[in-house]
Scaffold this active site. Structure first.
Site, PDB file in Angstrom:
ATOM      1  N   PHE A 138       5.792  60.328 -24.124  1.00 50.24           N
ATOM      2  CA  PHE A 138       5.839  61.763 -23.857  1.00 50.24           C
ATOM      3  C   PHE A 138       7.274  62.272 -24.042  1.00 50.24           C
ATOM      4  O   PHE A 138       8.226  61.579 -23.718  1.00 50.24           O
ATOM      5  CB  PHE A 138       5.356  61.990 -22.418  1.00 50.24           C
ATOM      6  CG  PHE A 138       5.070  63.406 -22.076  1.00 50.24           C
ATOM      7  CD1 PHE A 138       3.892  64.010 -22.504  1.00 50.24           C
ATOM      8  CD2 PHE A 138       5.961  64.144 -21.319  1.00 50.24           C
ATOM      9  CE1 PHE A 138       3.615  65.333 -22.177  1.00 50.24           C
ATOM     10  CE2 PHE A 138       5.690  65.464 -20.993  1.00 50.24           C
ATOM     11  CZ  PHE A 138       4.514  66.069 -21.424  1.00 50.24           C
ATOM     12  N   ASP A 215       5.415  54.772 -16.618  1.00 50.59           N
ATOM     13  CA  ASP A 215       4.965  56.141 -16.395  1.00 50.59           C
ATOM     14  C   ASP A 215       3.438  56.119 -16.290  1.00 50.59           C
ATOM     15  O   ASP A 215       2.751  55.708 -17.220  1.00 50.59           O
ATOM     16  CB  ASP A 215       5.417  57.043 -17.548  1.00 50.59           C
ATOM     17  CG  ASP A 215       5.136  58.512 -17.246  1.00 50.59           C
ATOM     18  OD1 ASP A 215       4.023  58.813 -16.755  1.00 50.59           O
ATOM     19  OD2 ASP A 215       6.014  59.353 -17.497  1.00 50.59           O
ATOM     20  N   TYR A 240      -0.709  66.289 -10.871  1.00 50.27           N
ATOM     21  CA  TYR A 240      -1.507  67.476 -11.227  1.00 50.27           C
ATOM     22  C   TYR A 240      -2.505  67.192 -12.339  1.00 50.27           C
ATOM     23  O   TYR A 240      -3.246  68.080 -12.739  1.00 50.27           O
ATOM     24  CB  TYR A 240      -0.613  68.668 -11.583  1.00 50.27           C
ATOM     25  CG  TYR A 240       0.431  68.397 -12.654  1.00 50.27           C
ATOM     26  CD1 TYR A 240       0.078  68.363 -13.994  1.00 50.27           C
ATOM     27  CD2 TYR A 240       1.760  68.193 -12.314  1.00 50.27           C
ATOM     28  CE1 TYR A 240       1.025  68.119 -14.977  1.00 50.27           C
ATOM     29  CE2 TYR A 240       2.718  67.933 -13.282  1.00 50.27           C
ATOM     30  CZ  TYR A 240       2.346  67.898 -14.612  1.00 50.27           C
ATOM     31  OH  TYR A 240       3.289  67.640 -15.572  1.00 50.27           O
ATOM     32  N   LYS A 241      -2.524  65.953 -12.842  1.00 49.30           N
ATOM     33  CA  LYS A 241      -3.492  65.590 -13.878  1.00 49.30           C
ATOM     34  C   LYS A 241      -4.741  65.050 -13.175  1.00 49.30           C
ATOM     35  O   LYS A 241      -5.445  65.808 -12.529  1.00 49.30           O
ATOM     36  CB  LYS A 241      -2.837  64.627 -14.865  1.00 49.30           C
ATOM     37  CG  LYS A 241      -1.727  65.343 -15.653  1.00 49.30           C
ATOM     38  CD  LYS A 241      -0.868  64.475 -16.527  1.00 49.30           C
ATOM     39  CE  LYS A 241       0.168  65.337 -17.256  1.00 49.30           C
ATOM     40  NZ  LYS A 241       1.193  64.553 -17.953  1.00 49.30           N
ATOM     41  N   ARG A 389      -7.291  66.748 -27.934  1.00 48.01           N
ATOM     42  CA  ARG A 389      -7.468  65.765 -26.864  1.00 48.01           C
ATOM     43  C   ARG A 389      -8.660  66.173 -26.014  1.00 48.01           C
ATOM     44  O   ARG A 389      -8.706  67.293 -25.505  1.00 48.01           O
ATOM     45  CB  ARG A 389      -6.219  65.730 -25.986  1.00 48.01           C
ATOM     46  CG  ARG A 389      -5.384  64.524 -26.154  1.00 48.01           C
ATOM     47  CD  ARG A 389      -4.226  64.403 -25.204  1.00 48.01           C
ATOM     48  NE  ARG A 389      -3.995  65.492 -24.268  1.00 48.01           N
ATOM     49  CZ  ARG A 389      -2.962  65.525 -23.434  1.00 48.01           C
ATOM     50  NH1 ARG A 389      -2.108  64.536 -23.392  1.00 48.01           N
ATOM     51  NH2 ARG A 389      -2.785  66.538 -22.617  1.00 48.01           N
TER      52      ARG A 389
HETATM   53  C1  LIG Z   1       2.459  65.055 -18.223  1.00 42.84           C
HETATM   54  C2  LIG Z   1       3.540  64.037 -18.402  1.00 42.84           C
HETATM   55  C3  LIG Z   1       4.830  64.268 -17.908  1.00 42.84           C
HETATM   56  C4  LIG Z   1       5.169  65.591 -17.275  1.00 42.84           C
HETATM   57  O1  LIG Z   1       6.358  65.573 -16.556  1.00 42.84           O
HETATM   58  P1  LIG Z   1       6.711  66.840 -15.639  1.00 42.84           P
HETATM   59  O2  LIG Z   1       8.034  66.545 -15.096  1.00 42.84           O
HETATM   60  O3  LIG Z   1       5.631  66.965 -14.616  1.00 42.84           O
HETATM   61  O4  LIG Z   1       6.703  68.051 -16.512  1.00 42.84           O
HETATM   62  C5  LIG Z   1       5.761  63.240 -18.030  1.00 42.84           C
HETATM   63  N1  LIG Z   1       5.448  62.073 -18.638  1.00 42.84           N
HETATM   64  C6  LIG Z   1       4.206  61.845 -19.147  1.00 42.84           C
HETATM   65  C7  LIG Z   1       3.890  60.532 -19.789  1.00 42.84           C
HETATM   66  C8  LIG Z   1       3.225  62.828 -19.053  1.00 42.84           C
HETATM   67  O5  LIG Z   1       2.014  62.618 -19.561  1.00 42.84           O
END
Ligand SMILES: *Cc1c(COP(=O)(O)O)cnc(C)c1O
Length: 417
Positions: A138, A215, A240-241, A389
């Site tokens: 990401f 992560d 939040y996911k 997705r």
């Molecule tokens: C959604 C996601 C993030 C989001 O990070 P935020 O700090 O909440 O914006 C980070 N890493 C991965 C792998 C994600 O899928």
């Protein structure tokens, strides 16, 4: 809409079969726990970006606002509010992380927690100068790693996994050496949904004397995780996911108890200090996981994470994972039968054991098609340059809802359009 949902055979799975899957789904009862979307939503396939809200979250916020915030005012901070980052961290750890108490907090964003965990891991491996990561991670993870490399004079070792795959233990083993400080990867790749072999990769890292920072954004709440058993060093992830704690909810941060004596994170805030409220000069870290904190806990977000963890605990993460596999199997089968002939490629692994809770499909016109799907009430996720997705949230989603969505995708992407 009715013409799209007539029960015609779609690929190898009929709508009646999807309805049968709903009838025998042990988690079907959880659907009613979620607040409804507006009537125009045919299917919500984006719970891996923003999970749907539990009614229990609205109730909890209502109670908190009236009874605790209004009623107790500033007294609340010393009546339990300040303990919530660790308390809710332990609850999520028990429900979804395979982690014993005292190693997880809920605080800040994933981005900030990732920075803190990476710096803490690097500080535990002084003299080592390399970070192993991958091009498909990401963006936030890649950018934070680039900033660390610039500031600390480190070298980034980039792996380039295949588009429909991810990083394997062999790929890490091929580049790791005695100068590697940290290996950092996503447990489930945000684009392909590749589910990495976290225990094997962690072992490869440890054999070379390096640490891991995982992560968990796309795996927490959807896939079984055993941080303690896998001997993971650090982990971060969104709530939040699949945990469904709401837009911008605070993130998880896990640090293995084995490292607590030497924990040294870079954002020295007052709430990570020993005896915070003595307001003393100079920073001395608090004991244990508390030292990973920096500033004031976001109470509303914590209460929502608490509800998300409770519903995961009640449903059981093994049952959630089993439904995630069944949903992705159905979507993959329908995609292979009806969308591949229309020019799509499936960008997710075909082996369910290596696939997370979403399925990505790709076609050059995906951006424009995504727009039309949104207008038709099928809420998917477009990921540049050409991926759609399809996120499958086991607790709020039904098989029939997902089947109907696949039928809309097939119809709107047919050559006539
Ligand atoms: C959604 C996601 C993030 C989001 O990070 P935020 O700090 O909440 O914006 C980070 N890493 C991965 C792998 C994600 O899928």
């Amino acid at each position: 809409m009715s013409s799209l949902t007539t029960g015609a055979i779609t690929g190898s799975i009929t709508r009646a079969q999807a309805q049968d899957l709903d009838r025998t789904d042990p988690l079907a009862g959880f659907r009613d726990r979620y607040l409804p979307a507006t009537d125009d939503v045919v299917a919500y396939l984006d719970g891996n970006s923003l999970g749907r809200p539990l009614a229990a979250i609205a109730d909890s916020w209502q109670r908190f606002t009236h009874e605790q915030w209004a009623g107790r005012l500033i007294r609340g901070w010393s009546e339990g509010w300040m303990d919530l980052p660790e308390l809710v961290g332990d609850e999520l750890a028990a429900a979804a992380l395979g982690a014993a108490p005292g190693q997880t907090i809920i605080a800040d964003s994933t981005t900030v927690n990732f920075y803190k965990a990476m710096r803490a891991a690097l500080n535990l491996r002084p003299g080592r100068t390399k970070i192993i990561l991958d091009r498909d991670n990401f963006p936030t993870n890649r950018y934070v790693a680039e900033s660390l490399a610039r500031d600390l004079g480190l070298e980034l070792v980039w792996l380039e996994p295949p588009i429909d795959g991810g990083v394997t233990p062999e790929a890490v083993a091929a580049v790791i050496d005695e100068r590697t400080a940290v290996v950092t990867l996503s447990h489930i790749a945000y684009q392909s949904a590749f589910l990495a072999d976290a225990p094997a990769i962690t072992e490869v890292a440890h054999r070379a004397g390096a640490l891991v920072v995982w992560d968990l954004c796309h795996s927490v709440g959807s896939t079984e995780i055993e941080l303690d058993a896998w001997d993971v060093d650090f982990a971060v992830g969104c709530t939040y996911k699949f945990v469904g704690a709401g837009p911008g909810a605070p993130a998880l941060l896990y640090a293995n108890a084995r490292h607590h004596a030497g924990l040294d994170q870079p954002i020295w805030g007052w709430l990570g200090r020993q005896d915070s409220f003595e307001m003393e000069q100079g920073y001395r870290p608090a004991a244990g996981i508390r030292s990973m904190m920096s500033g004031t806990p976001p109470l509303l977000g914590l209460l929502a994470v608490r509800e998300g963890a409770a519903v995961i605990a009640e449903a059981g993460i093994a049952a959630i994972r089993a439904k995630a596999v069944a949903l992705t199997e159905m979507v993959t089968a329908i995609a292979e039968d009806t969308l591949v002939p229309q020019g799509f490629t499936v960008m997710s692994p075909c082996d369910p054991a290596r696939r997370g809770g979403h399925v990505s499909i790709a076609r050059p016109d995906a951006r424009e098609l995504s727009q039309r799907l949104t207008e038709a009430g099928v809420l998917i996720d477009f990921r540049a340059p050409q991926a759609i997705r399809i996120g499958l949230s086991p607790l709020p989603a039904s098989f029939t809802e997902v089947w109907d969505a696949m039928e809309v995708i097939r119809t709107l992407s047919a050559p006539a359009h």
